[in-house]
Design a protein around this motif. Structure first.
Motif, PDB file in Angstrom:
ATOM      1  N   CYS A  88     -65.261  20.471  -7.637  1.00 24.56           N
ATOM      2  CA  CYS A  88     -64.024  19.791  -7.048  1.00 24.56           C
ATOM      3  C   CYS A  88     -64.546  18.526  -6.242  1.00 24.56           C
ATOM      4  O   CYS A  88     -65.209  18.694  -5.304  1.00 24.56           O
ATOM      5  CB  CYS A  88     -63.165  20.892  -6.239  1.00 24.56           C
ATOM      6  SG  CYS A  88     -61.635  20.057  -5.225  1.00 24.56           S
ATOM      7  N   ASN A 103     -56.673  25.040  -4.991  1.00 28.94           N
ATOM      8  CA  ASN A 103     -58.028  26.043  -4.883  1.00 28.94           C
ATOM      9  C   ASN A 103     -57.597  27.352  -4.725  1.00 28.94           C
ATOM     10  O   ASN A 103     -57.760  28.300  -5.003  1.00 28.94           O
ATOM     11  CB  ASN A 103     -59.178  25.359  -4.425  1.00 28.94           C
ATOM     12  CG  ASN A 103     -59.618  24.335  -5.301  1.00 28.94           C
ATOM     13  OD1 ASN A 103     -59.493  24.153  -6.370  1.00 28.94           O
ATOM     14  ND2 ASN A 103     -60.319  23.352  -4.426  1.00 28.94           N
ATOM     15  N   CYS A 134     -57.121  21.270  -0.844  1.00 28.62           N
ATOM     16  CA  CYS A 134     -57.684  22.568  -1.172  1.00 28.62           C
ATOM     17  C   CYS A 134     -56.548  23.348  -1.443  1.00 28.62           C
ATOM     18  O   CYS A 134     -56.723  24.586  -2.157  1.00 28.62           O
ATOM     19  CB  CYS A 134     -58.699  22.962  -0.402  1.00 28.62           C
ATOM     20  SG  CYS A 134     -60.022  23.803  -1.057  1.00 28.62           S
ATOM     21  N   CYS A 137     -61.207  15.983  -1.936  1.00 30.11           N
ATOM     22  CA  CYS A 137     -61.353  15.306  -0.472  1.00 30.11           C
ATOM     23  C   CYS A 137     -62.646  14.968  -0.107  1.00 30.11           C
ATOM     24  O   CYS A 137     -63.788  15.319  -0.881  1.00 30.11           O
ATOM     25  CB  CYS A 137     -60.492  16.347   0.465  1.00 30.11           C
ATOM     26  SG  CYS A 137     -61.749  17.716   1.066  1.00 30.11           S
ATOM     27  N   CYS A 196     -64.950  23.885   1.389  1.00 35.80           N
ATOM     28  CA  CYS A 196     -66.038  23.083   1.848  1.00 35.80           C
ATOM     29  C   CYS A 196     -66.230  22.970   3.310  1.00 35.80           C
ATOM     30  O   CYS A 196     -65.295  23.376   4.137  1.00 35.80           O
ATOM     31  CB  CYS A 196     -66.041  21.432   1.222  1.00 35.80           C
ATOM     32  SG  CYS A 196     -66.000  21.371  -0.307  1.00 35.80           S
TER      33      CYS A 196
HETATM   34 FE1  SF4 Z   1     -62.454  20.264  -3.151  1.00 37.89          FE
HETATM   35 FE2  SF4 Z   1     -61.400  21.931  -1.277  1.00 37.89          FE
HETATM   36 FE3  SF4 Z   1     -63.888  20.975  -1.220  1.00 37.89          FE
HETATM   37 FE4  SF4 Z   1     -61.985  19.248  -0.807  1.00 37.89          FE
HETATM   38  S1  SF4 Z   1     -62.452  21.098   0.450  1.00 37.89           S
HETATM   39  S2  SF4 Z   1     -63.827  18.773  -1.987  1.00 37.89           S
HETATM   40  S3  SF4 Z   1     -60.284  20.027  -1.905  1.00 37.89           S
HETATM   41  S4  SF4 Z   1     -63.183  22.440  -2.840  1.00 37.89           S
END
Ligand code: SF4
Length: 268
Positions: free
Chosen positions: A14, A102, A99, A17, A85
């Protein structure tokens, strides 16, 4: 490829963001699926970021201790975060929104009927209208019938003795309710507008933000106005579950009666 591996890879890849480039990368879920219950935290900390596993640092150790104290097996829980993250602080609304899919995918994969949220960020992902001070140690229902129990984040408990005590006490209640299969006495008010329904709740109406309304407040709510083709002044974040009208289950009806009339004994 199995569903588990596919989901893990999708999260690991992912880039929705900016956090993917300011951290070591996404930290996906851990634990079995289906699981006894799911735990939703805020976001990985520095140790989780390095290790690639959720809740492996000091807060994870405290959480496991309190779950064991409550008679629960931490390894039987599915664990994930509102934001996958490491955010170097409180996650921004943009990262929480990015997110959301997810989180939804992970909870769908976990196939649980009970979700334990830790901290106000995780609580806000389901009920942005509730505050931790009022909601901790209690449950509310989601449109699809899942039950959410909220409490303080263990990282907060490590900072303040009163939050630590609240977390420990809440998890004891949570463990007792899980083992008894009953949330009687733990349900907070169901209507996001009038808070305590005066006319009884034959139906719950959920709007696009996942907020529940009684039948009396529904017509004036954003969801009710949209349904009636009227202008909607406020648009909330996308719901984690689809909007729905659902009749009260027997358990929800008992919880409601116990909430409005504390001490009432309801025969099964
Ligand atoms: Fe992807 Fe969530 Fe990481 Fe953002 S915080 S890059 S949406 S996995």
């Amino acid at each position: 490829m199995t569903e588990r591996l596919e989901l893990r890879e999708r999260i690991l890849d992912c880039t929705a963001c900016e956090l993917h480039s300011t951290s070591c990368g996404p930290v996906p879920f851990s634990g079995p699926a289906p699981a006894s219950f799911a735990i939703v935290g805020e976001a990985p900390g520095a140790e989780e970021d390095k290790g690639g596993q959720p809740f492996v640092g000091r807060s994870g150790q405290l959480l496991r201790k309190y779950l064991v104290d409550a008679g629960l097996e931490p390894d039987q829980a599915f664990i994930c975060n509102t934001v996958s993250c490491f955010p170097h602080g409180t996650p921004s609304p943009a990262s929480i929104a990015a997110c959301r899919q997810n989180l939804r995918d992970q909870l769908d994969f976990a196939r649980v009927s009970t979700i334990l949220t830790l901290g106000s960020v995780a609580l806000g992902a389901f009920r942005p209208d509730l505050r931790m001070t009022a909601a901790h140690g209690q449950t509310f229902a989601l449109p699809d019938g899942r039950t959410v129990f909220s409490t303080y984040h263990p990282a907060a408990a490590l900072r303040r003795a009163d939050w630590d005590e609240a977390l420990s006490t809440d998890l004891l209640r949570f463990g007792r309710a899980i083992k008894q299969g009953s949330w009687v006495g733990l349900t907070i008010e169901l209507c996001a507008s009038c808070r305590i329904p005066e006319d009884g709740m034959e139906e719950i109406f959920f709007d696009n933000a996942g907020l529940p309304y009684c039948q009396k407040c529904w017509p004036a709510s954003p969801g009710g106005r949209a349904e009636a083709g009227k202008p909607v002044p406020v648009v909330g974040p996308p719901a984690l579950v689809e909007p729905a009208h659902i009749p009260l289950t027997e358990r929800q009806a008992v919880n409601l009666i116990q909430h409005v009339f504390p001490g009432t004994v309801v025969e099964p």
